[in-house]
Enzyme design. Structure first.
Site, PDB file in Angstrom:
ATOM      1  N   TYR B 108      37.169  38.937  45.884  1.00  0.00           N
ATOM      2  CA  TYR B 108      37.627  39.948  47.205  1.00  0.00           C
ATOM      3  C   TYR B 108      36.458  40.587  47.831  1.00  0.00           C
ATOM      4  O   TYR B 108      35.205  40.827  47.168  1.00  0.00           O
ATOM      5  CB  TYR B 108      38.358  41.151  46.315  1.00  0.00           C
ATOM      6  CG  TYR B 108      39.652  40.897  45.971  1.00  0.00           C
ATOM      7  CD1 TYR B 108      40.727  41.058  46.747  1.00  0.00           C
ATOM      8  CD2 TYR B 108      39.913  40.583  44.403  1.00  0.00           C
ATOM      9  CE1 TYR B 108      42.113  40.837  46.320  1.00  0.00           C
ATOM     10  CE2 TYR B 108      41.376  40.554  44.008  1.00  0.00           C
ATOM     11  CZ  TYR B 108      42.415  40.513  45.054  1.00  0.00           C
ATOM     12  OH  TYR B 108      43.584  40.335  44.441  1.00  0.00           O
ATOM     13  N   TYR B 147      41.302  34.024  39.701  1.00  0.00           N
ATOM     14  CA  TYR B 147      40.226  34.959  39.333  1.00  0.00           C
ATOM     15  C   TYR B 147      40.618  35.509  37.749  1.00  0.00           C
ATOM     16  O   TYR B 147      41.569  35.737  37.491  1.00  0.00           O
ATOM     17  CB  TYR B 147      39.793  35.889  40.284  1.00  0.00           C
ATOM     18  CG  TYR B 147      40.606  36.860  40.602  1.00  0.00           C
ATOM     19  CD1 TYR B 147      40.777  38.127  39.924  1.00  0.00           C
ATOM     20  CD2 TYR B 147      41.521  36.895  41.643  1.00  0.00           C
ATOM     21  CE1 TYR B 147      41.599  39.107  40.211  1.00  0.00           C
ATOM     22  CE2 TYR B 147      42.304  37.959  41.913  1.00  0.00           C
ATOM     23  CZ  TYR B 147      42.221  39.067  41.334  1.00  0.00           C
ATOM     24  OH  TYR B 147      43.239  39.906  41.478  1.00  0.00           O
ATOM     25  N   ARG B 157      44.198  36.028  36.828  1.00  0.00           N
ATOM     26  CA  ARG B 157      45.634  36.172  37.813  1.00  0.00           C
ATOM     27  C   ARG B 157      45.821  34.983  38.570  1.00  0.00           C
ATOM     28  O   ARG B 157      44.922  34.336  39.123  1.00  0.00           O
ATOM     29  CB  ARG B 157      45.060  37.346  38.874  1.00  0.00           C
ATOM     30  CG  ARG B 157      44.615  38.586  38.529  1.00  0.00           C
ATOM     31  CD  ARG B 157      45.778  39.278  37.945  1.00  0.00           C
ATOM     32  NE  ARG B 157      47.109  39.112  38.245  1.00  0.00           N
ATOM     33  CZ  ARG B 157      48.007  39.533  39.184  1.00  0.00           C
ATOM     34  NH1 ARG B 157      47.230  40.558  39.932  1.00  0.00           N
ATOM     35  NH2 ARG B 157      49.008  39.352  39.523  1.00  0.00           N
ATOM     36  N   HIS B 160      47.638  34.957  44.405  1.00  0.00           N
ATOM     37  CA  HIS B 160      48.533  35.968  44.924  1.00  0.00           C
ATOM     38  C   HIS B 160      48.048  36.705  46.241  1.00  0.00           C
ATOM     39  O   HIS B 160      47.038  36.941  46.420  1.00  0.00           O
ATOM     40  CB  HIS B 160      48.789  37.082  43.921  1.00  0.00           C
ATOM     41  CG  HIS B 160      47.823  37.922  43.368  1.00  0.00           C
ATOM     42  ND1 HIS B 160      46.799  37.409  42.456  1.00  0.00           N
ATOM     43  CD2 HIS B 160      47.289  39.019  43.708  1.00  0.00           C
ATOM     44  CE1 HIS B 160      45.798  38.561  42.405  1.00  0.00           C
ATOM     45  NE2 HIS B 160      46.077  39.419  43.123  1.00  0.00           N
ATOM     46  N   HIS B 162      48.736  40.414  47.941  1.00  0.00           N
ATOM     47  CA  HIS B 162      49.267  41.769  47.881  1.00  0.00           C
ATOM     48  C   HIS B 162      49.931  41.833  49.169  1.00  0.00           C
ATOM     49  O   HIS B 162      49.559  41.893  50.048  1.00  0.00           O
ATOM     50  CB  HIS B 162      47.951  42.737  47.726  1.00  0.00           C
ATOM     51  CG  HIS B 162      47.489  42.559  46.302  1.00  0.00           C
ATOM     52  ND1 HIS B 162      47.724  43.274  45.187  1.00  0.00           N
ATOM     53  CD2 HIS B 162      46.301  41.941  45.873  1.00  0.00           C
ATOM     54  CE1 HIS B 162      46.806  42.849  44.224  1.00  0.00           C
ATOM     55  NE2 HIS B 162      46.206  42.118  44.835  1.00  0.00           N
TER      56      HIS B 162
END
Lengths: 206, 242
Positions: B108, B147, B157, B160, B162
């Protein structure tokens, strides 16, 4: 088999996670991408009424501040009118009544500037005391938490408020009431939210 | 006259509970007292109104909204598209949809993310758009990578995106995550498994939409979003007072 109703099911919620800022407040994540981020000015420049500041911290079950919260606020204007086509009445040009705020990564403190809302018509002819609706999301919160912020200088209106009075336990009602502080001529209301524990804030299923 | 009234109650057995033992961060952040159930008032049936002026047309194109001229982010080019509907199946036009995600390596662009995978200089990782008159939205982006995260020592995770959606009322406000068909990490994930009903989990998995896929260009996944629906008030229930 009877006929099928064919309603759809609401999309399940998932946590906003630790990086919610990227999507909803990218400046705080550390980069500049949009011409303007949404939600930093709740009331706008033309709003009538008393200019106030709201400050607080969100506290977890260990008593520690939560440092990655995002809170959204939704409020009526000083006349008790929401900026929405289904609410009869007009609001000032530029008054949206919605904003979002994030907590400081180091301290967990949050704060926003707005105007104090007026009382809002409630159900069946009742009057709701001035309040700001809050929606709280963060890592570890699986579905956004709804609460309301009322004002401690609205004693009579609070005593008659149909929502405060739904809270059966009188000692819990105080968790909904922000405390006024006068600071160098500015009106500040303090509203700490406890996610758990002895002073757990009242949350609503709206 | 039939006019839209109160929202159907939220199905709290379908939605994830606040406390889930194996999603450890929820343990200290979950209210223990029961929620107080409110009948809708003006405060709940209204919500912020957004318009096309609030966003730029480029905001829904993550291949270009942070890329240098003539460059683009690394990764599998995808479009995520779908409609925002209510529980009655009616499309919700003019509603704000915001999204954010990791880059193709699972990193991120956030000052708190320290994962080994590199930042992509051409990828910001967020987008926003307003649904059209049919409730339709789309984003062009790269498929995010999986990640690791700290929960148990070896949690990953699933890929995905959000998603944050408004609807027309504060009672409809929702944040969720969109997963991708075929990802073996989905059913291993303690965050996914905060949702108790396996059918509900399936509602968060976007299928490959081969018909919509742009040949020689971009793979498409479809993700419809359902917000709470409202009853039609055949009988006056005096929501507004007077």
């Amino acid at each position: 088999m009877p006929q099928e109703l064919n309603y759809l099911k609401e999309t399940p919620s998932q946590t906003a996670g630790p990086y919610v800022h990227i999507g909803l407040a990218p400046g705080a994540a550390g980069f500049d991408i949009y011409k303007s981020e949404l939600g930093w000015d709740i009331a706008g420049p033309n709003a009538r009424g008393e200019r106030i500041r709201i400050e607080g911290v969100v506290i977890d079950g260990t008593g520690s501040p939560v440092k990655d919260v995002l809170i959204e606020a939704w409020q009526a204007n000083a006349d008790g009118i929401y900026a929405h086509p289904e609410h009869p009445g007009e609001v000032e040009d530029g008054f949206r009544g919605w904003g979002r705020v994030i907590t400081d990564f180091e301290t967990g403190e949050w704060g926003f500037d707005t105007v104090k809302p007026g009382p809002v018509a409630g159900r069946s002819g009742t009057k709701m005391a001035p309040h700001i609706n809050l929606w709280i999301v963060a890592r570890g919160i699986n579905i956004g938490l709804n609460t309301r912020l009322y004002f401690n200088d609205e004693v009579e209106a609070n005593a008659a408020d149909p929502v405060i009075n739904l809270v059966e336990w009188e000692k819990r009602r105080k968790t909904l009431i922000a405390q006024r502080i006068d600071r160098d001529g500015q009106t500040v209301y303090r509203f700490d939210v406890c996610l758990q524990g002895e002073n757990e804030t009242v949350f609503f299923d709206i | 006259m039939v006019k839209p009234g109160e929202f159907y109650q939220r199905d709290r057995e379908w939605q994830p509970p606040a406390y889930v033992q194996h999603y450890k961060t929820s343990v200290a952040r979950s209210p223990k007292q029961a929620l107080i159930s409110l009948q809708n008032s003006m405060s709940e049936i209204t919500g912020p109104v957004f318009g096309h002026d609030d966003v730029d047309p480029i905001d829904n194109d993550l291949l270009s909204n942070y890329a240098k001229p003539d460059e683009s982010p690394i990764g599998e080019r995808i479009v995520l598209h779908g409609r925002v509907l209510d529980e009655n199946g009616r499309p919700l036009p003019n509603t704000l949809v915001e999204m954010w995600q990791a880059n193709a390596g699972g990193r991120y662009r956030h000052k708190k993310d320290t994962y080994l995978a590199p930042i992509d200089p051409n990828f910001g990782g967020c987008g926003r758009t307003i649904t059209d008159e049919n409730g339709y939205y789309y984003f062009r982006t790269v498929k995010p990578g999986a990640y690791p995260w700290r929960n148990w020592v070896n949690n990953w995770r699933p890929a995905h995106i959000h998603m944050s959606i408004f609807g027309t009322a504060f009672a409809q406000r929702l944040i969720t995550q969109c997963y991708f068909e075929g990802d073996p990490l989905i059913h291993q994930c303690p965050i996914v498994k905060t949702i108790p009903d396996p059918d509900a989990i399936e509602r968060l998995i976007a299928p490959l939409d081969l018909n919509a896929t742009i040949p020689l260009d971009t793979i498409v996944y479809k993700f419809d979003i359902v917000l709470r629906g409202r009853r039609s008030t055949l009988f006056e229930n005096r929501l507004e007072g007077n």
